[in-house]
Design an enzyme around this catalytic site. Structure first.
Site, PDB file in Angstrom:
ATOM      1  N   ALA A  65      27.918  32.950 -52.506  1.00  0.00           N
ATOM      2  CA  ALA A  65      28.745  32.769 -51.315  1.00  0.00           C
ATOM      3  C   ALA A  65      29.567  34.033 -51.069  1.00  0.00           C
ATOM      4  CB  ALA A  65      29.667  31.566 -51.496  1.00  0.00           C
ATOM      5  N   GLY A 111      25.479  30.451 -54.428  1.00  0.00           N
ATOM      6  CA  GLY A 111      24.876  29.884 -53.237  1.00  0.00           C
ATOM      7  C   GLY A 111      23.449  30.333 -53.009  1.00  0.00           C
ATOM      8  N   GLU A 114      21.434  28.089 -55.089  1.00  0.00           N
ATOM      9  CA  GLU A 114      21.424  26.772 -54.452  1.00  0.00           C
ATOM     10  C   GLU A 114      20.475  26.738 -53.261  1.00  0.00           C
ATOM     11  OE1 GLU A 114      25.736  24.829 -55.212  1.00  0.00           O
ATOM     12  OE2 GLU A 114      25.766  26.773 -54.204  1.00  0.00           O
ATOM     13  N   GLU A 134      29.801  30.179 -60.889  1.00  0.00           N
ATOM     14  CA  GLU A 134      31.064  29.742 -60.295  1.00  0.00           C
ATOM     15  C   GLU A 134      32.138  29.437 -61.332  1.00  0.00           C
ATOM     16  OE1 GLU A 134      27.947  28.780 -57.143  1.00  0.00           O
ATOM     17  OE2 GLU A 134      28.078  28.821 -59.332  1.00  0.00           O
TER      18      GLU A 134
END
Length: 260
Positions: A65, A111, A114, A134
């Site tokens: 992210a 991300g 993901e 994370e």
């Protein structure tokens, strides 16, 4: 329509999405998430598309992210809005009825990992690395990482990756079942295109039924999943392609599928 953070093109009956923030290692920004949602909606409505490839180009799939943007989330309410949006985008990609292939070069972290997990098939370059780091900044994956990873590789291995935050290389990702295959970086996209072409040659409705039966069935109990599988199976007996496929088999010839 033009996009600012992704590239989108159609070739033959294949859609290609390329994440396009090279100066940020393709970090998933709020703008990129919005554009991924838009393109997923467009693909879902396009009956000419048989397969989708998502890639990040030659250097990096997605480094995670956009931490600059995430750091600006000043309250649980703002964090909730952000993460629900991110989950919705991943869900839309996962629910596209046709096969979605992730072609991963370089980093697929946070991300980015993901996003790859939301795809049906993951092909990795030999220089790819995967991870959910994370924990190292005091948060957890919020776009499906804690759930899709454990369903894919098993709870124990997933917890090790989640608790440590450490990345794994392409060969380890292959060993534990996170990726389907590993190729030299120079040939990755050709391999992804060849696999997409193979899928696209299959009868379209049976392909969609296979995906929905497998994807939906894993989230319910076995006997409910078997009942759903049976409905998908019987529905295909109303299609032209099933009749053509069986007739071609008996006549020892190549079937001519129409997608109907």
């Amino acid at each position: 329509m033009p996009y600012e953070t992704i590239l989108y093109e159609k070739d033959e009956n294949r859609a290609l999405i390329t994440l396009n923030r090279p100066s940020h290692m393709n970090a998933l920004s709020i703008e990129m998430l919005a554009e991924l949602e838009q393109v997923a909606d467009s693909i879902a409505k396009d009956i000419d598309i048989a397969t989708v490839i998502i890639t990040g180009g030659q250097k990096s799939f997605a480094a995670g992210a956009d931490i600059h943007q995430v750091s600006q989330l000043e309250s649980p309410v703002a964090a909730h809005d952000f993460v629900i949006k991110a989950q919705a985008v991943m869900n839309k990609i996962e629910k596209i009825e046709i096969p979605v292939i992730a072609a991963v070069t370089g980093m697929a972290l946070g991300g980015g990992c993901e996003l790859a997990l939301a795809c049906d098939i993951r092909l990795a370059a030999d220089n790819a690395i995967f991870g959910l780091p994370e924990i190292k900044i005091g948060v957890i994956p919020g776009a499906g990482g804690t759930q899709r990873l454990s369903r894919l590789i098993g709870l124990g291995r997933a917890k090790e990756m989640l608790f440590s935050g450490d990345p794994i290389d392409a060969q380890e990702a292959f060993r534990i079942g996170l990726v389907n295959r590993v190729f030299p970086a120079a040939s990755l996209m050709n391999e992804a295109i060849n696999l997409a072409r193979k899928f696209a040659k299959r009868p379209r409705l049976a392909l969609k039924a296979n995906k929905t039966a497998a994807s939906n069935g894993i989230n319910v109990d076995l006997y409910s999943a078997l009942a759903y599988e049976a409905r998908c199976f019987e529905m295909l007996f109303s299609t032209h392609d099933l009749k053509e496929g069986m007739r071609a088999f008996l006549e020892k010839r190549k079937p001519l599928f129409t997608g109907n």
